[in-house]
Design an enzyme around this catalytic site. Structure first.
Site, PDB file in Angstrom:
ATOM      1  CE  LYS A 159     -17.708-104.306  12.742  1.00  0.00           C
ATOM      2  NZ  LYS A 159     -17.563-104.986  14.251  1.00  0.00           N
TER       3      LYS A 159
ATOM      4  CG  PHE B 156     -26.444-106.666  16.619  1.00  0.00           C
ATOM      5  CD1 PHE B 156     -27.365-106.992  15.767  1.00  0.00           C
ATOM      6  CD2 PHE B 156     -26.503-106.431  18.024  1.00  0.00           C
ATOM      7  CE1 PHE B 156     -28.625-106.860  16.252  1.00  0.00           C
ATOM      8  CE2 PHE B 156     -27.789-106.498  18.303  1.00  0.00           C
ATOM      9  CZ  PHE B 156     -28.893-106.665  17.507  1.00  0.00           C
TER      10      PHE B 156
ATOM     11  CE  LYS C 198     -18.722-107.353   9.139  1.00  0.00           C
ATOM     12  NZ  LYS C 198     -18.493-108.697   9.684  1.00  0.00           N
TER      13      LYS C 198
ATOM     14  CG  ASN D 238     -18.557-115.688  21.018  1.00  0.00           C
ATOM     15  OD1 ASN D 238     -19.573-115.578  21.422  1.00  0.00           O
ATOM     16  ND2 ASN D 238     -18.294-116.066  19.624  1.00  0.00           N
TER      17      ASN D 238
ATOM     18  CG  ASP E   1     -13.872-112.651  13.746  1.00  0.00           C
ATOM     19  OD1 ASP E   1     -14.854-112.275  13.097  1.00  0.00           O
ATOM     20  OD2 ASP E   1     -13.787-111.902  14.832  1.00  0.00           O
TER      21      ASP E   1
ATOM     22  N   PRO F 115     -16.197-117.975   6.971  1.00  0.00           N
ATOM     23  CG  PRO F 115     -18.468-119.231   6.506  1.00  0.00           C
ATOM     24  CD  PRO F 115     -16.830-119.081   7.322  1.00  0.00           C
ATOM     25  CG  ASP F 116     -18.588-111.199   7.484  1.00  0.00           C
ATOM     26  OD1 ASP F 116     -20.132-111.370   7.451  1.00  0.00           O
ATOM     27  OD2 ASP F 116     -17.771-110.444   7.858  1.00  0.00           O
ATOM     28  CB  ILE F 117     -23.095-115.260   8.185  1.00  0.00           C
ATOM     29  CG1 ILE F 117     -22.468-116.668   8.417  1.00  0.00           C
ATOM     30  CG2 ILE F 117     -24.728-115.344   7.808  1.00  0.00           C
ATOM     31  CD1 ILE F 117     -22.570-117.271   9.698  1.00  0.00           C
TER      32      ILE F 117
ATOM     33  CE  LYS G 176      -8.537-135.413  25.521  1.00  0.00           C
ATOM     34  NZ  LYS G 176      -8.713-135.904  26.472  1.00  0.00           N
TER      35      LYS G 176
END
Ligand code: C5P
Length: 408
Positions: A339, A325, A343, A209, A277, A305-307, A287
């Site tokens: 959120k 954030f 979280k 991103n 995500d 994984p959601d850190i 390749k």
């Protein structure tokens, strides 16, 4: 009071230099010892003799003078001070500080110092509002330089606007506040995630991103400036590593999580990274080749994984404060409030990343701070200023040492 404090006052060339004389008088009245470095341009506005009389010390101005350098080198000048004050701080001196130039005694002392620095800018309004000066000030703030002023008013050039140097009383108050603040996060450990993650599709392609890492890196710097021992876990970014802190470079979210679990117990974790995500469920080891006439391959995704959620989980190792954030393009506050709950973190810094806001890769950020106590709207600020404010709030939350103790 400033009893026994040693202030190195750098007087640069501006009409406001005359106010520095009153500043010396006030500082000495409060018990501080003041020593002056006068730039060549500064000497056009005040004489070394008057500064010498007011400080009852000799005035230093020449980088290569046999007497100045043999009696007191630039390193010793900064070593002997508790605080460096630049008043007036001209546009030129701020630019030289930001660029790291050392072309006279003042800039050399400023480059060589590890002491806190307070700058009191004074310049024409157009010079102060020029993009170059704004960028220099943001750079310097990011490195921990504190600023007082400038004030708005009619200036010597008859223009009106911000640019007047703060009054000596205001500068004294800023000096007292800075010396009392000290390093409130000394002895605290902080973990900051920053930048994007890269999820390999095959050895040459990846999902990622637009995160630049500017905000996360600025937060790591701001926490370090307040004395925290910082580990910065960064995804691939084009910006430089902040000096003086531990930087762990990772690529994928899995690597970022593993690096975040490494430092052991920390007092505060700030998750500013834009973690992907999803990752490729089965990254190819070679390749992927285009085959003439064949349909494009389909990509199966798996969740990362959601850190933030992992670090927020209750347990003996949970940081005392976990900050996440929320980058949103719509329903900013409602999504951030939700959120925070989902979280399990303590605070959410919600930032508007709609293209119109120019947050991604830009220099400024518009944020709301969402906590159990409610939602605070912050003005649009340079990312370094958002970082400094957040670090200040973190220091408040983790418990600042009492000012009297910090001032010792
Ligand atoms: O879920 P979302 O990506 O909107 O949440 C953003 C917050 O969660 C940020 O603080 C980000 O650093 C963190 N996050 C994380 N690990 C993920 C996804 C997001 O730490 N896999």
């Amino acid at each position: 009071m400033l009893n026994g404090k040693r202030i190195l006052l750098i007087v640069a060339g501006g009409i406001a230099a005359f106010k520095s004389q009153e500043l010396i008088r006030l500082l000495r009245k409060r018990g501080a010892a003041v020593r002056c470095v006068l730039t060549e341009a500064g000497a056009e506005f005040v004489t070394p003799l008057s500064l010498q009389a007011l400080t009852e010390d000799r005035v230093y101005s020449d980088m290569f003078s046999l007497t100045d350098e043999s009696e007191m080198g630039h390193i010793q000048l900064s070593r002997d001070a508790d605080l460096l004050v630049v008043a007036p701080a001209t546009a030129n001196l701020l630019a030289r500080m930001a660029a790291g130039l050392a072309d006279d005694l003042a800039s050399t002392v400023l480059l060589a110092t590890d002491k806190p620095v307070l700058a009191a800018p004074a310049m024409n309004v157009r010079m102060w509002t020029h993009a170059a000066t704004a960028a220099n000030v943001a750079t310097l703030r990011g490195r921990g330089v504190a600023f007082v002023g400038p004030n708005e008013g009619v200036m010597a050039c008859n223009e009106f606007g911000p640019g007047r140097m703060s009054e000596p009383e205001e500068i004294v108050a800023a000096i007292e506040a800075l010396l009392a603040k000290g390093r409130p996060l000394a002895g605290k450990r902080a973990l900051v995630t920053s930048g994007p993650t890269r999820e390999a599709i095959d050895p040459v392609r990846y999902i990622s991103n637009h995160s630049s890492g500017k905000q996360g890196h600025a937060i790591a710097t701001a926490l370090a400036c307040l004395g925290a021992e910082v580990t910065l876990v960064s995804g691939p970014v084009a910006i430089a590593d902040p000096p003086g802190l531990k930087v762990v470079k990772v690529e994928s979210a899995d690597e970022m999580l593993a690096a975040c679990l490494q430092p052991g117990a920390v007092d505060v974790a700030v998750c500013a990274a834009a973690v992907a995500d999803w990752k490729a469920a089965r990254p190819a080891s070679a390749k992927l080749k285009k085959k003439p006439g064949a349909a494009p391959p389909s990509l199966e995704l798996a969740p990362n994984p959601d850190i933030l959620a992992t670090l927020s989980k209750a347990g003996p190792k949970r940081p005392k404060l976990v900050v996440g954030f929320a980058a949103e393009t719509e329903n900013l506050v409602a999504n951030a409030v939700d959120k925070r709950r989902r979280k399990g973190c303590d605070w959410i810094v919600a930032n508007d990343v709609s293209p119109a806001a120019g947050t991604f890769g830009g220099e400024r950020n518009t944020v709301h701070l969402v906590s159990a106590g409610g939602v605070e709207e912050w003005p649009t600020l340079a990312k370094e200023e958002v970082a400094a404010r957040l670090a200040d709030r973190i220091a408040d939350h983790l418990g600042r040492p009492r000012p009297a103790a910090a001032a010792e």
